[in-house]
Design a protein around this motif. Structure first.
Motif, mmCIF file in Angstrom:
data_model
loop_
_atom_site.group_PDB
_atom_site.id
_atom_site.type_symbol
_atom_site.label_atom_id
_atom_site.label_comp_id
_atom_site.label_asym_id
_atom_site.label_seq_id
_atom_site.Cartn_x
_atom_site.Cartn_y
_atom_site.Cartn_z
ATOM 1 N N TYR A 181 5.915 -4.711 -13.121
ATOM 2 C CA TYR A 181 5.963 -4.157 -11.769
ATOM 3 C C TYR A 181 5.376 -5.185 -10.798
ATOM 4 N N ASN A 194 -1.795 -5.294 -1.158
ATOM 5 C CA ASN A 194 -2.015 -4.052 -0.422
ATOM 6 C C ASN A 194 -3.461 -3.574 -0.566
ATOM 7 N N ASP A 240 2.554 7.022 4.897
ATOM 8 C CA ASP A 240 3.177 5.907 4.176
ATOM 9 C C ASP A 240 2.885 4.573 4.858
ATOM 10 N N THR A 241 1.733 4.505 5.544
ATOM 11 C CA THR A 241 1.226 3.252 6.097
ATOM 12 C C THR A 241 -0.247 3.128 5.701
ATOM 13 N N ILE A 264 0.335 7.511 0.744
ATOM 14 C CA ILE A 264 1.313 6.463 0.430
ATOM 15 C C ILE A 264 2.382 7.034 -0.492
ATOM 16 N N THR A 265 3.645 6.869 -0.108
ATOM 17 C CA THR A 265 4.744 7.412 -0.910
ATOM 18 C C THR A 265 5.701 6.351 -1.429
ATOM 19 N N SER A 266 5.918 5.275 -0.684
ATOM 20 C CA SER A 266 6.867 4.249 -1.113
ATOM 21 C C SER A 266 6.183 3.234 -2.017
ATOM 22 N N GLU A 267 6.903 2.759 -3.002
ATOM 23 C CA GLU A 267 6.323 1.848 -3.995
ATOM 24 C C GLU A 267 5.887 0.523 -3.378
ATOM 25 N N LYS A 268 6.531 0.094 -2.315
ATOM 26 C CA LYS A 268 6.179 -1.190 -1.698
ATOM 27 C C LYS A 268 4.777 -1.153 -1.094
ATOM 28 N N ASN A 269 4.284 0.041 -0.773
ATOM 29 C CA ASN A 269 2.943 0.183 -0.188
ATOM 30 C C ASN A 269 1.907 0.655 -1.189
ATOM 31 N N TYR A 270 2.269 0.717 -2.457
ATOM 32 C CA TYR A 270 1.342 1.179 -3.483
ATOM 33 C C TYR A 270 0.116 0.277 -3.565
ATOM 34 N N GLN A 311 -2.462 3.106 -7.781
ATOM 35 C CA GLN A 311 -1.181 3.794 -7.889
ATOM 36 C C GLN A 311 -0.238 3.050 -8.831
#
Length: 277
Positions: free
Chosen positions: A65, A73, A137-138, A218-224, A228
């Protein structure tokens, strides 16, 4: 008497060594699990030291991943949170300890009630608030609160330490024409370095290892964040525990490095705050 003193000292060292082993065993087991294969993972009884070590687990875990993105992040969130907490909590603590204003102690007593409110109680209202601002999600929900007070406990800790600094220093500075901002920046902060290190280290550990906060916002994987990212190793029916432990080992390393570097200042700060506060 000398023999009795040596025996007591030896007993203390034995107890400390045993206690250290209990504390270090989870870390040892984490590293041990990160170096075994899936076949050895379910071995019964488990081997304390596996016969073969699989160093490729670290490479596989970090390549499975985008952990480089997760690391960035977590770093951004943690650094901004630490800076925000150190600034805002010290400013608030200065106001509650060095400036006389009407109702100061009553307001501070009301703020202290926040220590009794767990995050689970305010999590939903906070989510509704940030969702209304379209900032879920930010990183904003995880960073912005640090810049507005920095936490009740941090304010309390610094306030108690600021009280121990002699008032004569403020009065002498005012005679020379210094205002509150200059007193805060050039007198209080340098003298409170140890307490600031304690607050900074506690904030770093809390944000670096935070899971519930990012999970809520946070919901999107790019911001994990890194915490997470660890959940991605858990499948529907099984988990890749060896890869998860390999990634966890890498995540723990920054915390250990920061603590080892700041250990001396952290212990001194705790001691000084406890004695003077």
């Amino acid at each position: 008497m000398k023999r009795q003193s040596l025996m007591m000292k030896g007993l203390v060292y034995v107890v400390l060594v045993i206690g250290s082993l209990f504390c270090l065993f989870p870390i040892f087991w984490m590293v041990r699990t990160s170096l075994i294969t899936m076949g050895d993972l379910y071995q019964i009884p488990p081997a304390l030291i596996p016969e073969s070590l699989s160093w490729d687990n670290f490479k596989a875990a970090l390549e499975a991943y985008p952990f480089a993105r997760f690391f960035m992040n977590s770093t951004i969130i943690t650094v901004l949170a630490v800076v925000g907490v150190l600034f805002s909590s010290s400013v608030c603590a200065y106001s509650f300890s060095r400036i006389e204003w009407k109702g100061r102690d009553k307001v501070f007593g009301f703020i202290l009630t926040g220590l009794m409110i767990p995050f689970f109680v305010v999590m939903i209202p906070q989510y509704v608030f940030w969702n209304a601002l379209h900032l879920t999600d930010t990183f904003a929900p995880l960073v912005a609160p640090a810049w507005f007070g920095g936490g009740v406990f941090n304010i309390f800790l610094l306030r108690q330490f600021f009280f121990s600094i002699p008032r004569e220093l403020d009065e002498a500075a005012k005679v020379d024409g210094a205002g509150h901002f200059r007193i805060y920046g050039q007198i209080i902060l340098p003298l409170a370095k140890q307490a600031m290190i304690v607050v900074g280290l506690l904030t770093f550990l809390a944000n670096w290892n935070d899971y519930l906060g990012p999970l809520a916002f946070i919901t999107s994987e790019k911001n994990y964040t890194l915490m997470q990212g660890l959940t991605l190793f858990q499948g529907s029916y099984s988990a890749q525990w060896n890869l998860m432990m390999a990634a966890t080992t890498v995540i723990v390393i920054p915390s250990l490095i920061v603590f080892l570097i700041a250990q001396k200042h952290f212990i001194e700060g705790i001691a000084m705050t406890g004695i003077k506060g």
